[in-house]
Design an enzyme around this catalytic site. Sequence first.
Site, mmCIF file in Angstrom:
data_model
loop_
_atom_site.group_PDB
_atom_site.id
_atom_site.type_symbol
_atom_site.label_atom_id
_atom_site.label_comp_id
_atom_site.label_asym_id
_atom_site.label_seq_id
_atom_site.Cartn_x
_atom_site.Cartn_y
_atom_site.Cartn_z
ATOM 1 N N ASP A 440 0.865 -1.154 0.000
ATOM 2 C CA ASP A 440 0.000 0.000 0.000
ATOM 3 C C ASP A 440 0.916 1.223 0.000
ATOM 4 O O ASP A 440 2.103 1.103 0.265
ATOM 5 C CB ASP A 440 -0.843 -0.082 1.279
ATOM 6 C CG ASP A 440 -1.668 1.132 1.485
ATOM 7 O OD1 ASP A 440 -2.217 1.610 0.484
ATOM 8 O OD2 ASP A 440 -1.771 1.597 2.621
ATOM 9 N N LYS A 441 0.386 2.380 -0.308
ATOM 10 C CA LYS A 441 1.273 3.539 -0.298
ATOM 11 C C LYS A 441 1.125 4.349 0.988
ATOM 12 O O LYS A 441 2.037 4.420 1.797
ATOM 13 C CB LYS A 441 1.000 4.418 -1.519
ATOM 14 C CG LYS A 441 2.162 5.348 -1.813
ATOM 15 C CD LYS A 441 1.756 6.473 -2.712
ATOM 16 C CE LYS A 441 1.186 7.528 -1.929
ATOM 17 N NZ LYS A 441 0.622 8.617 -2.024
ATOM 18 N N GLY A 729 -4.636 4.079 -3.824
ATOM 19 C CA GLY A 729 -5.868 4.729 -4.257
ATOM 20 C C GLY A 729 -5.600 6.128 -4.784
ATOM 21 O O GLY A 729 -6.502 6.819 -5.220
#
Lengths: 1154, 346
Positions: A440-441, A729
Amino acid sequence: MDSNSNSYSQLQNENSSLPDFIRNSSSQRSTSSIQSFHSKASGGHSVKEDARLVYINDPEKTNEKFEFAKNSIRTGKYSILTFLPRNLFEQFHRVAYIYFLVIAILNQLPQLAVFGRGASIMPLAFVLLVTAVKDGYEDYRRHRSDNIENNRLAWVLVNDQFQQKKWKDMRVGEIVKISANETLPCDMVLLSTSDTTGVAYIQTTNLDGESNLKTRYAKQETQMKNPEKEKISGLIKCEKPNRNIYGFQANMEIDGKRVSLGPSNIILRGCELKNTSWALGIVVYAGGETKAMLNNSGAPSKRSRLETHMNREIIYLSIFLVVLCTIVSVCHGAWLRRHKDDLVLMQFYRKKDYSEPKVDDYNYYGWGMEIFFVFLMSVIVFQIMIPISLYISMELVRVGQAYFMIRDDRMYDKASNSRFQCRALNINEDLGQIKYVFSDKTGTLTENKMEFQCASIGGVDYSGGKAISEDEQTGYSLRVEGQVFRPKMKVKVDPELLSLSKQKHTDEGRHVHDFFIALAACNTIVPLTVETSDPALKLIDYQGESPDEQALVYAAAAYGFMLIERTSGHIVIDIQGERQRYNVLGLHEFDSDRKRMSVILGCPDNTFKVFVKGADTTMFNVIDRSLNSNTVKATEDHLHLYSSKGLRTLVVGMRDLSASEFEQWQSSYERASTALMGRAALLRKVAYNVETSLSILGASAIEDKLQQGVPEAIESLRNAGIKVWVLTGDKQETAISIGYSSKLLTSKMTQIVVNNNSKESCKKSLDDALVMCKKLTTDSDATRRGSGARKTEIALIIDGTSLVHILDTELEEQLFNLSSKCTVVLCCRVAPLQKAGIVALMKNRANEMTLAIGDGANDVSMIQMADVGIGISGQEGRQAVMASDFAMAQFRFLVPLLFVHGHWNYQRMSYMILYNVYRNAVFVLVLFWYALFTSFTLTTAITDWSSVLYSVIYTALPTIVVGVLDKDLSRTTLLRYPQLYGTGQRQESYNGKLFWVTIMDTLWQSIAAFFVPLLAYWGSDVDRSSLGDLWTIAVVILVNIHLAMDVVRWYWITHAAIWGSIVATFICVMVIDVLPFLPGYWAFFHIAGTKLFWACLFGITIAALVPRFVVKIFIQYFRPDDIQIARELEKVENSRESRDAEIEMNPIFDPPRR
Amino acid sequence: MSSGDEISQTISKKSKKPQYSRFTQQELPACKPILTPGLVITTLISIGIIFIPIGLSSLSASENVVEIVDRYDDACVPSTGNDEAAKRERLSFIQNAKTNKTCIRNLVVPKKMKHPIYVYYQLDNFYQNHRRYVKSRSDRQYRSPKYEGDTKTCDPESEIDDHKPIVPCGLIAWSLFNDTYGISTKSNPVPINKKDIAWGSDKSSKFGSNVYPKNFQNQDPIGGGKLNESLPLSEQEDLLVWMRTAALPNFRKLYGRIETDLEANEKISVVIQNNYNTYSFDSRKQLVLSTTTWIGGKNDFLGKAYITVGGICLFLAIAFLLTYVIKPRPLGDPAYLSWNLNSAEL
């Protein structure tokens, strides 16, 4: 958690789809959570059907019809009566134990009694007992803590008076009074609080680990009542108990009015009341039905790849076992057939029993049965061919490994004061074989500590903010009656904007004014005043669940728009020293469809305004471009600029509401928010209606800093041949710029971007990309041959819309082909479910180990899908951690976790499996060879007790010690050469070939161990027990020296375990031989007194191990693997260093590294 | 955030930072030997140097053993044929208690035999390690008269018809070997000392000095020798020797010792009472006279094995040395790491 929008969801996601899949998080694995993710929050709307009816302050009536659970909890599994049967039942769920049991039962049949009864039951009994004691102790502790919980006291309203009552006696429907800093005993609907507006602050650390305060509200209808003076009566209809800690739907009928209740009106068991001196609540769920207890499920269970492979080899071993047994039984049958006529007269067979008048066959059941019995007996004798003890040893070793991982102070994060956590105990060794990392970032690569960077207001970019220099330390502060209030966090300010914000009367000034009002108001942040050591100075701490909102409110404060107070009905903002009160008339919470939130304010000048902020994609749809087209255009340009810098952007808009518009809104809002059916949808509709034709105010840009050490970590991972995928996202530009700053992307890489809106175009661009890929690789092949340049690296960037058309269609195959050619893949704008889909794609097709790492609720599905799921225990709550197999505080800990611990775990476990197979097989084979010399009747020369103790005492400890402690390479070496990680990816330490090589070695060693004594004593007067003792000791010494040959690092513990085991064996054999009721009495002392015994022992050890030794050194020397070279490197460098040290004679004290 | 940090520092009760110890950080001092070529060659050579002398000495020890082995079972019965009739005749001869089973064998001493000379009987293809056989005993009964009735494990030889226990019970005791040997040279008889042929531990602890044989061998079928009912079990040394069941189907058991030397080429005659029935199946009986050394009786295996292993190790040491000289590999050269090799090849 990603993107500005998603972090909002943390706060206001009651109506969104997220909590629903959180609900399933911990125990059920991937598929179920995905299904429930599809079936959105449908459960929430069914209040009416089978609702729970709670009569306020009337527990009798409440519990009249249905007996609701009482508030006593029981986490213990057993009671004294049920302990034995239940514990045994649970233990026998393991196949291994059933195998044990069947063997033990077989041995009880008189025809099959190979071992003495005691000897055959002992190992099983021992294991069962140890496990039972462990389970019993754990359960006792649970009972004790249950007891403490159940006997805690709380103030409960009884006969219009608050009395102390034990927690376990509390019932649904009772009114409870909680004081500050007390823990809540059950799930309650707030009735009133010490705050006049009915606000209560709670901390949910125990529930979800989030330490910030959350606000909960009492309804105005009940806030004013004092139950001690006036009787409150009413009815609450609420949902059935469920696990969703972020959802609650109910309504309350009180004084003939119907009031709706939502998640912000309920306080849950396990939370603590903070900053509120007291609160009254009515119990709605108690005991085991509270959300906290319902969420109390165990850690997930996965099976490691090594274990899966091992199980395949165990099947080979079973076949081998059956073959051995068949050989013995068939030979026995042949022997019986050949001596058919002699059996009666053979002194050692004596088929007939003459002791009774009627002469009968003694213990002879016919030829066929005899063969069958011999087969079963040989299964009993050779039972440890299946290394049951291996499963137990593996568990112990994993506990040891987990201990070291948890205790590693290089994986301790000081900032969050958290250690590494091992939640799954059985996939430690998978950490050494990871090929794909899905990250994930936000919050994983970045810190998720938002800092306001710059803003575009009215089409003007203000990004000249500078870090505050030392003399300007104070920043903006506020003086009221000699008190100084100052925001806790400082924000760098743009001087131009600062001066503009003080002008009230210019056009620009008004714009700026509205912009900052929007930032300060359009959120759910609660300002808290914190005392400092200086009595005149107070800090304002903005508590909220979204770090983005916090950053924005701090920014507004820095420019002089300081949010000072928030209640459910109004907020107070100090604007340039002037206090203004705004009534908060309505708040449309964030949801994942709208991706924006809005607040309707009643301003001091009696106008009504709606302020909206949200993601650019959805905001530009509701902004009226005709109003201010230049500004919109300019803002769009600025947004592009910001996101290409890797900043997170939000667009802010507003609209004045006319009185009629306001009334229309208000009535529909009231209706929607008290609706019982489909409240969320109704509210969303209201929001859509009011959030239209906005005028643009501007855009904000927030920086999310990269976590410490992320670029280095990513570089190491890539060097180790691990493919790193980032799934975020965020917008594409943001993602790419973060990609560059985290060294995921480099300028040398060729980027392939896939952005499409339809399946056809997706297919086309994938095809093009594949062609390009092929061209690039062949090109680079050509150039490489010429110039020796590095292989061209390809980065694939793909967005969520394209993925919609690719995942679950035939295009998956193409995506897989493409992505396996790419070194880096960046997926932007992906939904949580897509994250899981991508992981599943790679996991199922590539057959490689995958690891997913993330920190937020939207990573849960991905974490559960991957072979190894890692949760970052960071800013965004605990859902990811609860669903993960391992949890840690920082992304960079991935490097020591994989390269050091993962590598060690894998090496240790692989070796341990091979060694255990060898260890048991060599013993079984010695028994087997002897069976060939006893006319296949399975007499064992080795005593029963030695057979039993062999895997319990003689050889158990060293393998566990080595499995826990041995290190093939030092930490420094492993970190210096990340490529060494490849041994695990290529499965070099455990594979089919190694297994068969081990079996061949085993065969030779057993032959040496058996036949040397056999031939040396052939035709002599040696007795069975003496020769058995020789074999026992020979095999034990053999397997221990074998282990010693493979130990890399000798600690004193290793020495103690290995040599101690040999000594223990001698002692045990002696003890067995001083028991006069056993046939082997004194045998050991007899045989050990002869020189031949020792000559045999010495000869066996060397002869058995020479082939292994020679093969080992030849491989090490002529076909060295990386590990061998690195080990030599360590040694060479160490000796060089020590030489240098001696020359320098440097007396510097080497401080212990901390 | 600095002030915030301070606050959170003071708020947090205690740090969860793992306590540092060399153990938890896996940094315990350790010895990590690696196999350098020097070490390997030294090891192999020293194995060779140790093994070959041991092998030679055990070979010579085995050479020095003087052994006379005489198979007498087929010579001491009237018929020697292999057909059914002959077999039946042999059986009726051996099973009949009244036939004269005395049999004289004349042997020549090949080399001088120094005393003590051990007299063994050897049975081949007799499975004293058969499961049915080894289990049919009651160690408790043999130790103490208290457990006289403890014969459950002795089936099918536990009781006589009227449920009186047999002492000593069980197949092993029942099948007691009962051939006897008398040895004489031309001039005078050679006494065979039958004292102390059993293990001292068996006499003192395993078999009771107050357990006397009862109902032993007085009911058909008779398996072997009878016991003197007036002697306790602990003094029935032949029984004790027999009850130490052999490990292998070909085994010797000590019959007695000759305490005088026998000269080379001396002719001795052995008077054998050929009582024991090995004719019901293809088993063989042999008489063995043997001296003994540190490796026991005559057995070349161990010596040969040691010499072979030692020789192989020496050979390997030389082979390794040669390859090391011809194709040396420096220890710990990073160039040999696989990724360096790959890039070097390209």
